[in-house]
Design a protein around this motif. Structure first.
Motif, PDB file in Angstrom:
ATOM      1  N   ARG A   1     -16.721  42.172 -14.212  1.00 37.26           N
ATOM      2  CA  ARG A   1     -15.892  43.371 -14.016  1.00 37.26           C
ATOM      3  C   ARG A   1     -16.778  44.599 -13.775  1.00 37.26           C
ATOM      4  N   LEU A   2     -17.859  44.708 -14.505  1.00 42.70           N
ATOM      5  CA  LEU A   2     -18.780  45.826 -14.325  1.00 42.70           C
ATOM      6  C   LEU A   2     -19.400  45.790 -12.927  1.00 42.70           C
ATOM      7  N   THR A   3     -19.817  44.610 -12.487  1.00 40.44           N
ATOM      8  CA  THR A   3     -20.383  44.461 -11.148  1.00 40.44           C
ATOM      9  C   THR A   3     -19.377  44.885 -10.086  1.00 40.44           C
ATOM     10  N   ALA A   4     -18.136  44.447 -10.236  1.00 42.58           N
ATOM     11  CA  ALA A   4     -17.093  44.804  -9.266  1.00 42.58           C
ATOM     12  C   ALA A   4     -16.876  46.315  -9.251  1.00 42.58           C
ATOM     13  N   LEU A   5     -16.834  46.929 -10.414  1.00 47.14           N
ATOM     14  CA  LEU A   5     -16.638  48.377 -10.502  1.00 47.14           C
ATOM     15  C   LEU A   5     -17.795  49.123  -9.844  1.00 47.14           C
ATOM     16  N   LEU A   6     -19.015  48.706 -10.123  1.00 48.18           N
ATOM     17  CA  LEU A   6     -20.183  49.366  -9.533  1.00 48.18           C
ATOM     18  C   LEU A   6     -20.214  49.189  -8.016  1.00 48.18           C
ATOM     19  N   THR A   7     -19.845  48.011  -7.546  1.00 49.05           N
ATOM     20  CA  THR A   7     -19.802  47.753  -6.111  1.00 49.05           C
ATOM     21  C   THR A   7     -18.747  48.636  -5.449  1.00 49.05           C
ATOM     22  N   GLU A   8     -17.585  48.707  -6.083  1.00 51.82           N
ATOM     23  CA  GLU A   8     -16.505  49.543  -5.549  1.00 51.82           C
ATOM     24  C   GLU A   8     -16.900  51.015  -5.544  1.00 51.82           C
TER      25      GLU A   8
ATOM     26  N   SER B   1     -18.631  55.804  -2.586  1.00 53.38           N
ATOM     27  CA  SER B   1     -19.634  56.845  -2.426  1.00 53.38           C
ATOM     28  C   SER B   1     -20.193  56.873  -1.003  1.00 53.38           C
ATOM     29  N   GLU B   2     -20.426  55.684  -0.451  1.00 53.04           N
ATOM     30  CA  GLU B   2     -20.920  55.585   0.931  1.00 53.04           C
ATOM     31  C   GLU B   2     -19.891  56.095   1.921  1.00 53.04           C
ATOM     32  N   GLY B   3     -18.608  55.791   1.663  1.00 52.21           N
ATOM     33  CA  GLY B   3     -17.531  56.244   2.538  1.00 52.21           C
ATOM     34  C   GLY B   3     -17.391  57.759   2.533  1.00 52.21           C
ATOM     35  N   GLU B   4     -17.609  58.373   1.391  1.00 56.24           N
ATOM     36  CA  GLU B   4     -17.503  59.839   1.274  1.00 56.24           C
ATOM     37  C   GLU B   4     -18.653  60.530   2.001  1.00 56.24           C
ATOM     38  N   GLN B   5     -19.815  59.881   2.027  1.00 52.10           N
ATOM     39  CA  GLN B   5     -20.988  60.479   2.662  1.00 52.10           C
ATOM     40  C   GLN B   5     -20.931  60.415   4.180  1.00 52.10           C
ATOM     41  N   GLN B   6     -20.124  59.534   4.747  1.00 43.84           N
ATOM     42  CA  GLN B   6     -20.050  59.385   6.207  1.00 43.84           C
ATOM     43  C   GLN B   6     -19.073  60.292   6.817  1.00 43.84           C
TER      44      GLN B   6
END
Length: 121
Positions: A104-111, A116-121
């Motif tokens: 669950r932590l991995t999924a949250l961090l990936t999401e 974050s990447e989407g906001e930067q583009q």
């Protein structure tokens, strides 16, 4: 507060962990994993009095991790086969819930990283 059972299996598990809680005892167990040894052989690497080592060995015997035999004046200790079974079983039961939490932590961090990447583009 959760209620925990204190059956025979739980008592056995407690005995194993209690016996292994001391680093000197764990070192003794590591040495015995290579084969039986006398009390003096087990005491050699430690800078403590012989009675201290004997107390550690008694704790390991109480935890049913080691057994001893005396021939003449020499007492030899060895590991009890299957002694770690209760601890291994218990640890195995703890693994799936811990792995689910990590998943669950991995999924949250990936999401979060994707957002974050989407906001930067």
């Amino acid at each position: 507060m959760p209620k925990y059972s204190s059956g025979e299996a739980d008592g056995r598990l407690d005995d194993v962990f209690r016996a292994l809680m001391d680093p000197t005892r764990r070192a003794i167990v590591e040495r015995l994993s290579r084969g039986p040894a006398s009390v003096s052989e087990l005491a050699a690497p430690f800078d403590v009095a012989m009675p201290t080592i004997v107390q550690h060995l008694k704790a390991l015997e109480a935890g049913r991790i080691v057994a001893s035999a005396k021939v003449g004046r020499v007492r030899t200790y060895q590991l009890v086969p299957g002694a770690f079974g209760p601890a291994i079983d218990w640890l195995g039961r703890q693994r799936p819930p811990a792995e689910r939490q990590l998943d669950r932590l991995t999924a949250l961090l990936t999401e979060t990283a994707k957002s974050s990447e989407g906001e930067q583009q």
